[in-house]
Scaffold this active site. Structure first.
Site, PDB file in Angstrom:
ATOM      1  N   LYS A 165     -14.255  -8.313  -7.301  1.00  0.00           N
ATOM      2  CA  LYS A 165     -13.650  -9.682  -8.378  1.00  0.00           C
ATOM      3  C   LYS A 165     -12.594 -10.386  -7.643  1.00  0.00           C
ATOM      4  O   LYS A 165     -12.799 -11.101  -7.856  1.00  0.00           O
ATOM      5  CB  LYS A 165     -12.655  -8.191  -9.529  1.00  0.00           C
ATOM      6  CG  LYS A 165     -12.041  -9.635 -10.436  1.00  0.00           C
ATOM      7  CD  LYS A 165     -10.711  -8.371 -11.500  1.00  0.00           C
ATOM      8  CE  LYS A 165     -10.394  -9.596 -12.499  1.00  0.00           C
ATOM      9  NZ  LYS A 165      -9.760  -8.489 -13.150  1.00  0.00           N
ATOM     10  N   ASP A 166     -12.302  -9.582  -6.836  1.00  0.00           N
ATOM     11  CA  ASP A 166     -11.577 -10.990  -5.290  1.00  0.00           C
ATOM     12  C   ASP A 166     -12.766 -12.013  -5.029  1.00  0.00           C
ATOM     13  O   ASP A 166     -12.026 -13.144  -5.054  1.00  0.00           O
ATOM     14  CB  ASP A 166     -11.160 -10.123  -4.248  1.00  0.00           C
ATOM     15  CG  ASP A 166      -9.728  -9.944  -4.781  1.00  0.00           C
ATOM     16  OD1 ASP A 166      -9.042  -9.989  -6.108  1.00  0.00           O
ATOM     17  OD2 ASP A 166      -8.937  -8.550  -3.869  1.00  0.00           O
ATOM     18  N   SER A 216       0.215  -1.268  -6.644  1.00  0.00           N
ATOM     19  CA  SER A 216      -0.061  -2.455  -6.796  1.00  0.00           C
ATOM     20  C   SER A 216       0.961  -2.406  -8.458  1.00  0.00           C
ATOM     21  O   SER A 216       0.339  -0.939  -9.268  1.00  0.00           O
ATOM     22  CB  SER A 216      -0.658  -3.572  -7.423  1.00  0.00           C
ATOM     23  OG  SER A 216      -2.088  -3.523  -6.312  1.00  0.00           O
ATOM     24  N   HIS A 227       0.808  -1.572   0.021  1.00  0.00           N
ATOM     25  CA  HIS A 227       0.217  -0.014   0.213  1.00  0.00           C
ATOM     26  C   HIS A 227       0.761   1.213  -0.045  1.00  0.00           C
ATOM     27  O   HIS A 227       0.005   2.383  -0.156  1.00  0.00           O
ATOM     28  CB  HIS A 227      -0.798   0.152   1.081  1.00  0.00           C
ATOM     29  CG  HIS A 227      -2.523  -1.149   0.847  1.00  0.00           C
ATOM     30  ND1 HIS A 227      -3.721  -0.309   0.851  1.00  0.00           N
ATOM     31  CD2 HIS A 227      -2.060  -2.031   0.259  1.00  0.00           C
ATOM     32  CE1 HIS A 227      -3.569  -1.722   0.657  1.00  0.00           C
ATOM     33  NE2 HIS A 227      -3.764  -2.287  -0.338  1.00  0.00           N
ATOM     34  N   GLU A 234       5.817 -33.658   0.215  1.00  0.00           N
ATOM     35  CA  GLU A 234       4.945 -33.692  -0.420  1.00  0.00           C
ATOM     36  C   GLU A 234       5.068 -32.983  -1.606  1.00  0.00           C
ATOM     37  O   GLU A 234       5.852 -32.353  -1.645  1.00  0.00           O
ATOM     38  CB  GLU A 234       4.320 -32.785   0.493  1.00  0.00           C
ATOM     39  CG  GLU A 234       3.219 -32.706   1.840  1.00  0.00           C
ATOM     40  CD  GLU A 234       2.262 -33.630   2.337  1.00  0.00           C
ATOM     41  OE1 GLU A 234       2.340 -34.945   1.572  1.00  0.00           O
ATOM     42  OE2 GLU A 234       1.593 -32.820   2.659  1.00  0.00           O
TER      43      GLU A 234
HETATM   44  C1  HEM Z   1       0.447 -21.100   7.530  1.00  0.00           C
HETATM   45  C2  HEM Z   1      -0.682 -22.227   7.107  1.00  0.00           C
HETATM   46  C3  HEM Z   1      -0.499 -24.037   7.855  1.00  0.00           C
HETATM   47  C4  HEM Z   1      -0.046 -24.541   7.031  1.00  0.00           C
HETATM   48  C5  HEM Z   1       0.445 -24.331   5.689  1.00  0.00           C
HETATM   49  C6  HEM Z   1      -0.573 -25.858   7.681  1.00  0.00           C
HETATM   50  C7  HEM Z   1       0.005 -27.278   6.696  1.00  0.00           C
HETATM   51  C8  HEM Z   1      -0.400 -28.148   8.085  1.00  0.00           C
HETATM   52  C9  HEM Z   1       0.069 -29.781   7.207  1.00  0.00           C
HETATM   53  C10 HEM Z   1       0.801 -30.141   5.896  1.00  0.00           C
HETATM   54  C11 HEM Z   1      -0.362 -30.836   8.384  1.00  0.00           C
HETATM   55  C12 HEM Z   1      -0.554 -32.245   7.912  1.00  0.00           C
HETATM   56  C13 HEM Z   1      -2.260 -32.636   7.385  1.00  0.00           C
HETATM   57  C14 HEM Z   1      -1.872 -34.341   6.985  1.00  0.00           C
HETATM   58  O1  HEM Z   1      -1.435 -34.986   6.393  1.00  0.00           O
HETATM   59  O2  HEM Z   1      -3.121 -34.279   8.211  1.00  0.00           O
HETATM   60  C15 HEM Z   1      -0.929 -30.076   9.310  1.00  0.00           C
HETATM   61  C16 HEM Z   1      -1.326 -30.727  10.260  1.00  0.00           C
HETATM   62  C17 HEM Z   1      -1.964 -29.544  11.260  1.00  0.00           C
HETATM   63  N1  HEM Z   1      -1.962 -28.687  11.394  1.00  0.00           N
HETATM   64 FE1  HEM Z   1      -1.361 -27.270   9.929  1.00  0.00          FE
HETATM   65  N2  HEM Z   1      -0.696 -25.831   8.831  1.00  0.00           N
HETATM   66  C18 HEM Z   1      -1.552 -24.097   8.979  1.00  0.00           C
HETATM   67  C19 HEM Z   1      -2.261 -23.911  10.596  1.00  0.00           C
HETATM   68  C20 HEM Z   1      -1.765 -24.524  11.654  1.00  0.00           C
HETATM   69  C21 HEM Z   1      -2.290 -24.020  12.284  1.00  0.00           C
HETATM   70  C22 HEM Z   1      -2.792 -22.346  12.825  1.00  0.00           C
HETATM   71  C23 HEM Z   1      -2.535 -24.651  13.592  1.00  0.00           C
HETATM   72  C24 HEM Z   1      -3.850 -24.415  14.920  1.00  0.00           C
HETATM   73  C25 HEM Z   1      -2.608 -24.807  16.127  1.00  0.00           C
HETATM   74  C26 HEM Z   1      -2.686 -26.248  13.094  1.00  0.00           C
HETATM   75  C27 HEM Z   1      -2.433 -27.176  14.058  1.00  0.00           C
HETATM   76  C28 HEM Z   1      -2.456 -28.287  13.137  1.00  0.00           C
HETATM   77  C29 HEM Z   1      -2.432 -29.858  13.344  1.00  0.00           C
HETATM   78  C30 HEM Z   1      -3.468 -29.640  14.989  1.00  0.00           C
HETATM   79  C31 HEM Z   1      -2.214 -30.595  12.854  1.00  0.00           C
HETATM   80  C32 HEM Z   1      -2.478 -31.911  12.811  1.00  0.00           C
HETATM   81  C33 HEM Z   1      -3.888 -32.923  12.167  1.00  0.00           C
HETATM   82  C34 HEM Z   1      -4.007 -33.770  11.463  1.00  0.00           C
HETATM   83  O3  HEM Z   1      -2.939 -33.762  11.035  1.00  0.00           O
HETATM   84  O4  HEM Z   1      -4.706 -33.345  10.255  1.00  0.00           O
HETATM   85  N3  HEM Z   1      -2.351 -25.358  11.435  1.00  0.00           N
HETATM   86  N4  HEM Z   1      -1.238 -28.411   8.973  1.00  0.00           N
END
Ligand code: HEM
Lengths: 428, 253
Positions: free
Chosen positions: A244-245, A220, A216, A288
């Site tokens: 649009k977004d 852009s 900002h 992945e």
């Molecule tokens: C930048 C944002 C985020 C990304 C890119 C991300 C990515 C991931 C990925 C790739 C997994 C593995 C999924 C699977 O195969 O099960 C995962 C699991 C998990 N994430 Fe995140 N995450 C993000 C934000 C968060 C936030 C804010 C929390 C809150 C605490 C969180 C909590 C969890 C938990 C508890 C799991 C384990 C449960 C599961 O595997 O389904 N994540 N996350």
């Protein structure tokens, strides 16, 4: 921020708040009337889409965390309990696991847009750098998140990647011990990864805030790469781009929902439905999909680099791979100083445009190489040879081609202004 | 714009490549038609119930199903009484009681399927050192799970000339590496079906996969039917958004 001119609001409550904390004035200025080039194409939607995905990840993640337990004896079961016994738990988890993938899709397209239209060039260098920082933080977050369900790929992916750091001279082993909290990927690793996985998205959020702040300040870029000159070149952000977004987000949501509901495991690896077992190594350890090009560059260096005709090794193959992988990202950070061509948009740089498309194909090919077993072959030649060549091309693009083009590419003539270009296009 | 779309498409095309690598040197199992395939797929209740019978009478001797509670079986079309009856045929360990002793009692609907072995070592020692995996997630834990497990159960063959099999090893067309420690588990007429359904290895295998697919993804039906509604909603929503966007933008240019 915002102590300068204030809008006067009719609503007394809004006015009361705004005269004490001008958040409404700020929103009005930054999202209401904010002058935005009028010639955006749909590639400009991916910033808003990425923001939407970040919020989705944080919301689904926090609810998952309410049901999740970080413990090597319980994590796998906890995730299965979420899938089977928590109301809507399967939806939450599939939204989160596929949300990671779609977040990366959005951000990869967003980055490509930046490269294609030269959005990293003066005066937007810092804006670009903040973007690369976000990407690196996202990679860290996603890698750590993938460990949490504690399946076979969680354990072995974490083992392979954390082991890399041991290649760093002097401090490498200490870094690895610190990451592990012990002598292998085990319970202390899982608990600290959970803590970090909760923390990092909020760090990302903060960097996104800076990224948008910087946006900002400069305003852009746009498909022509021309700075807006008069009011005729721009539109107020609202309602034109809010609308649009929103439309773009809904279309993206459609694709995301399709995968969540009809192919929720397409992008995952079946081995992660086998509980982690430190005694059984999976046949192929693959990260992945969004890491695959970088994983290929990591594995491309299969030879030690040393002083010829002696046994002295200066850079081991492992360290070489690590340097290559991190280097491939560092190049993005310094991109504004590698490509110094005065024209921004690839539309006016035919040669640059072709070579950038080749870079994208090279990157996709690297992704393919990364997905294959280390000993795979293509047309009878070891795939690692192709991996090395593709890695070489990737680096050559940034280090040789871009600086060369900056000096030698002529480029096409620019239109006088955004407004005129839009008029000319509409006449056709 | 076309070029951009092309690139987007190729990225989307390459992504699945990352996961499409087949295991070992075994051929990919042939695709079967499954009742739960496709956007409107549901489980075939009758096949699931037959599959449960096959699991209970055959596979359960070696394989656990520890993530499934008896109450979950209501999803196969059993009523509460039937589920109670099925559970009652099993005994589970409970306790400690007031004296601090563990005791055995008939299972209740809230209990999960008891595993056949007390622990992994016992399971291995009873199976020539090979571990029969718990089957609760087996369909999701293999590439093309339903086809693979069906292929595995029907894929036993004579080992080709020159292969030596050790005691307790068998040759299977679809097992990665072809050598498997599980003897062909079912043979024709081994399980008695109450209706006219053919009692063949193929039919047993098909039915048990239908059952195990449900065990892996009990949410499948709800997921798909919700998905259809969500997609219809989003399509309509996108249409409205597009119309508004067009209207707002009409005066520009
Ligand atoms: C930048 C944002 C985020 C990304 C890119 C991300 C990515 C991931 C990925 C790739 C997994 C593995 C999924 C699977 O195969 O099960 C995962 C699991 C998990 N994430 Fe995140 N995450 C993000 C934000 C968060 C936030 C804010 C929390 C809150 C605490 C969180 C909590 C969890 C938990 C508890 C799991 C384990 C449960 C599961 O595997 O389904 N994540 N996350």
């Amino acid at each position: 921020m915002g102590s300068s001119e204030r809008t006067v609001f009719e609503n007394p409550v809004v006015e009361w708040i705004d005269s004490r904390l001008p958040v409404f004035t700020m929103m009005q200025k930054e999202y209401g009337v904010f002058p935005t080039p009028k010639n955006f194409n749909y590639l400009w939607n991916f910033g808003a889409i990425a923001m939407f995905m970040l919020v989705t990840m944080i919301v689904t993640g926090i609810v998952l965390a309410m049901h999740y337990t970080a413990d090597v004896t319980q994590s796998f079961d906890a995730v299965e309990r979420i899938m089977r016994d928590v109301n809507g738990g399967w939806l939450l988890r599939y939204m989160h696991s596929n949300g990671g993938s779609f977040f990366f899709i959005a951000v990869y397209i967003h980055i490509f847009r930046g490269m294609y239209y030269g959005s990293y060039k003066q005066p937007r260098e810092l804006l670009w750098i903040l973007g690369v920082v976000i990407f690196i933080l996202m990679m860290a977050t996603a890698f750590i998140g993938y460990v949490l369900p504690w399946g076979q790929m969680s354990l072995w992916g974490a083992t392979v990647i954390t082991n890399l750091f041991s290649a760093i001279p002097l401090v490498g082993d200490s870094i690895v011990t610190l990451l592990w909290g012990g002598f292998s990927v085990d319970n202390p690793t899982l608990t600290r990864f959970f803590a970090l996985h909760y923390l990092l998205p909020f760090v990302i959020f903060a960097v996104v805030f800076l990224h948008i702040w910087a946006l900002h300040v400069t305003g852009s870029n746009n498909p022509l790469g021309l700075e807006p000159k008069t009011e005729k070149d721009t539109l107020p952000f609202h309602p034109y781009y809010t609308m649009k977004d929103s439309f773009g987000v809904v279309v993206f949501l459609l694709l995301y929902a399709y995968v969540v509901f009809f192919a929720p495991n397409m992008l995952g690896h079946p081995d992660n439905y086998i509980p982690a077992n430190s005694l059984v190594t999976p046949a192929h350890i693959v990260p992945e999909w969004y890491f695959l090009p970088f994983y290929a560059m990591l594995r491309a260096i299969t030879f030690d680099i040393g002083i010829p005709f002696t046994d002295i090794v200066i850079i081991s193959a492992k360290l070489g791979g690590v340097i290559t992988m991190f280097g491939s990202l560092l190049l993005w950070l310094v991109l504004p100083w590698l490509d110094t061509h005065p024209l921004r948009s690839a539309r006016f740089r035919p040669l640059y445009k072709k070579l950038l498309i080749l870079l994208v194909l090279d990157f996709i090919f690297l992704g393919y190489v990364g997905s294959q077993a280390a000993d795979a072959t293509l047309l009878g030649i070891p795939l690692s040879v192709f991996g090395l060549i593709a890695t070489g091309l990737y680096f050559a693009y940034f280090i040789v081609i871009l600086p060369w083009l900056s000096k030698n590419e002529k480029g096409r003539e620019l239109p006088a202004s955004i407004h005129e270009a839009v008029l000319a296009k509409n006449k056709k | 714009m076309k070029k951009h779309l092309l690139i987007l498409l190729s990225v989307l095309l390459v992504m699945p490549l990352g996961v499409a690598i087949a295991g070992g040197d075994a051929p990919e199992a042939e695709h079967q038609r499954w009742h739960f395939d496709g956007h409107f797929g549901t489980f075939d209740r009758a096949a699931q119930q037959r599959g449960l019978k096959v699991y209970r009478e055959v596979c359960a001797a070696c394989h656990g199903l520890k993530r499934i509670a008896f109450r979950n079986l209501e999803a196969l079309g059993y009523d509460e009484g039937q589920v109670k009856a099925i559970a009652g045929e099993y005994t589970v360990e409970d306790g400690p009681d007031d004296e601090g002793d563990m005791f055995e009692r008939p299972a209740r609907p809230s209990d999960r399927f008891p595993s056949p072995f007390a622990n992994e070592n016992q399971a291995k020692s009873a199976n020539n050192g090979a571990l029969p995996p718990d089957l609760s997630l087996i369909i999701k834990a293999r590439h093309h799970g339903p086809d693979y497990v069906y292929g595995l159960l029907t894929g036993y063959e004579e080992a080709p000339e020159g292969t030596t099999l050790l005691e307790g090893q068998h040759w299977n067309k679809y097992m990665p590496g072809h050598i498997i420690a599980m003897a062909p588990p079912v043979s024709d007429d081994q399980v008695t079906y109450e209706d006219e359904t053919p009692q063949t290895v193929e039919q047993y295998s098909k039915d048990v996969v239908e059952f195990l697919a449900w065990a892996s993804e009990p949410e499948l039906e709800e997921r798909k039917s919700t998905g259809i509604k969500v997609l219809i909603f989003l399509l309509a929503f996108a249409g409205i958004m597009y119309a508004i966007k067009k209207k707002i933008w009409a005066s520009v240019h």
